[in-house]
Design an enzyme around this catalytic site. Sequence first.
Site, PDB file in Angstrom:
ATOM      1  N   ASP A 103       0.875  -1.182   0.000  1.00  0.00           N
ATOM      2  CA  ASP A 103       0.000   0.000   0.000  1.00  0.00           C
ATOM      3  C   ASP A 103       0.901   1.218   0.000  1.00  0.00           C
ATOM      4  O   ASP A 103       1.452   1.597   1.036  1.00  0.00           O
ATOM      5  CB  ASP A 103      -0.915  -0.024   1.227  1.00  0.00           C
TER       6      ASP A 103
ATOM      7  N   LYS B 130       2.973  10.914  -4.290  1.00  0.00           N
ATOM      8  CA  LYS B 130       1.900  10.183  -4.975  1.00  0.00           C
ATOM      9  C   LYS B 130       0.943  11.130  -5.693  1.00  0.00           C
ATOM     10  O   LYS B 130       0.320  10.750  -6.687  1.00  0.00           O
ATOM     11  CB  LYS B 130       1.150   9.327  -3.952  1.00  0.00           C
TER      12      LYS B 130
ATOM     13  N   GLU C 248      -7.677   0.622  -4.506  1.00  0.00           N
ATOM     14  CA  GLU C 248      -7.703   0.714  -3.042  1.00  0.00           C
ATOM     15  C   GLU C 248      -9.088   0.405  -2.447  1.00  0.00           C
ATOM     16  O   GLU C 248      -9.166  -0.312  -1.445  1.00  0.00           O
ATOM     17  CB  GLU C 248      -7.206   2.094  -2.607  1.00  0.00           C
TER      18      GLU C 248
ATOM     19  N   ASP D 206     -12.532   6.694   2.457  1.00  0.00           N
ATOM     20  CA  ASP D 206     -11.099   6.588   2.731  1.00  0.00           C
ATOM     21  C   ASP D 206     -10.562   7.982   3.068  1.00  0.00           C
ATOM     22  O   ASP D 206     -10.387   8.824   2.191  1.00  0.00           O
ATOM     23  CB  ASP D 206     -10.395   6.018   1.496  1.00  0.00           C
TER      24      ASP D 206
END
Length: 442
Positions: free
Chosen positions: A37, A100, A203, A225
Amino acid sequence: MAGEFSMIGSVILALFLAGYLGQQYLPPPKPRVIGLDLGTTFCSVGVFHPGSGVVEVIADEEGRKSIPSSVSFTNTAVLVGHEAVDLSDINPQNTIYDAKRFIGKIFDPVILKQESSRYPFKVKNNNGSAEFQISTNHTFTVSPEFIGSRLLLKMRKMAERHLQVSVQKAVISVPAEFDERQRNSTIRAANLAGLEILRVINEPTAAALAYGLHKVDVFNVLVVDLGGGTLDVSLLNKQGGMFLTRAMAGNNKLGGQDFSQRLLQYTIKRVQQEFGVAPTLKEDLHHLRQAVEAAKINLTVQPSVTITVPLYLHTQDSSDSSRTSPPPAVLFKTVITRELFQELNEDLFQKILAPVKTVLAEGHLEKEEVDEIVLVGGSTRIPRIRKLISEYFGKEPNTSVDPDLAVVTGVALQAGIMGGSWPLTVSAIEIPNRHLRKKNFS
């Protein structure tokens, strides 16, 4: 003929018996496919253990199951994770985080300039791609893929140290909205770390796997999330073992960092009120930031916490050039209640509902039709956020899995499947939806 059937039956029985005894008494093979992850703020690595069916999230040398997604460059070393964060206040221009957000994206020059203004390090435009400028004993640039590779290499080494085997294969998760270019850039980062990626998994789907939703009778799944820096809301449809992402929305400028920043601003004001001067030294701000982050985490389980920080404040007296020694530290102490923390952040908490309403509208779904609400990301531990979501839907969200580790747990399950581990026999399948676009709020 009867003798031949009897012999065949005996052989089959012997094979079953050997398999059973092997499972019972022989050590299972070491897992050789890891689940990764690579998060915006934190990242984790996990494995599925054959035989026992247990997913293990691998800890670092200090026992921490996630590492900050930060990389810091000095004249002599490249530091990763917690070591990089420790340098973030004294080496901000060379400590890269949030990489990211930039990986695999092509930016309009104006947008990239706006995005880069948020950071203490320099972001350069290379034909639309972002690169980070590093200035140590010489000046050079690194790509988001390189930053990602250092994080992935760190996690690979953590896995190899723990498992005592060489690891070359992995499954990795990406946000559902990542396009093909962003996914390929993530794969290249893994390749730079010496890893072959067997599969890329979304995800939200990984989180659904972690919660075991591939094995139960649910149809509409909402995944919220909320991590350190971003909010992603996804609406999944599940039929059998197949997952379809029907709608996505989020806020890429909302997360735990913002909640901590509000509390940090409050404590800075309290310091100024008490001592007549605001903290400006990097060391003071670093210690305050650490104390605030710890307080935020503790307030998820405690009604109040006490922040106690020694500060070396610059005052008119302490800056006197005739002094031969640094001024003594003063002790800043204040109590932070959960109610105060909620009051400081209530407007930010309310922003969570906007993308939730959007995905329901775009998925043509009433909130009563949601079968399961899954919480992912450490910031969903905050009691006020959980209450906000439960009040909106009229039912409690599923909190049976550690939200910090939900995605890596699901990715590790998928890694076990790809590695041929038993007792896993089926793989959750994602149905690609190339026309879906994520709506962002800010």
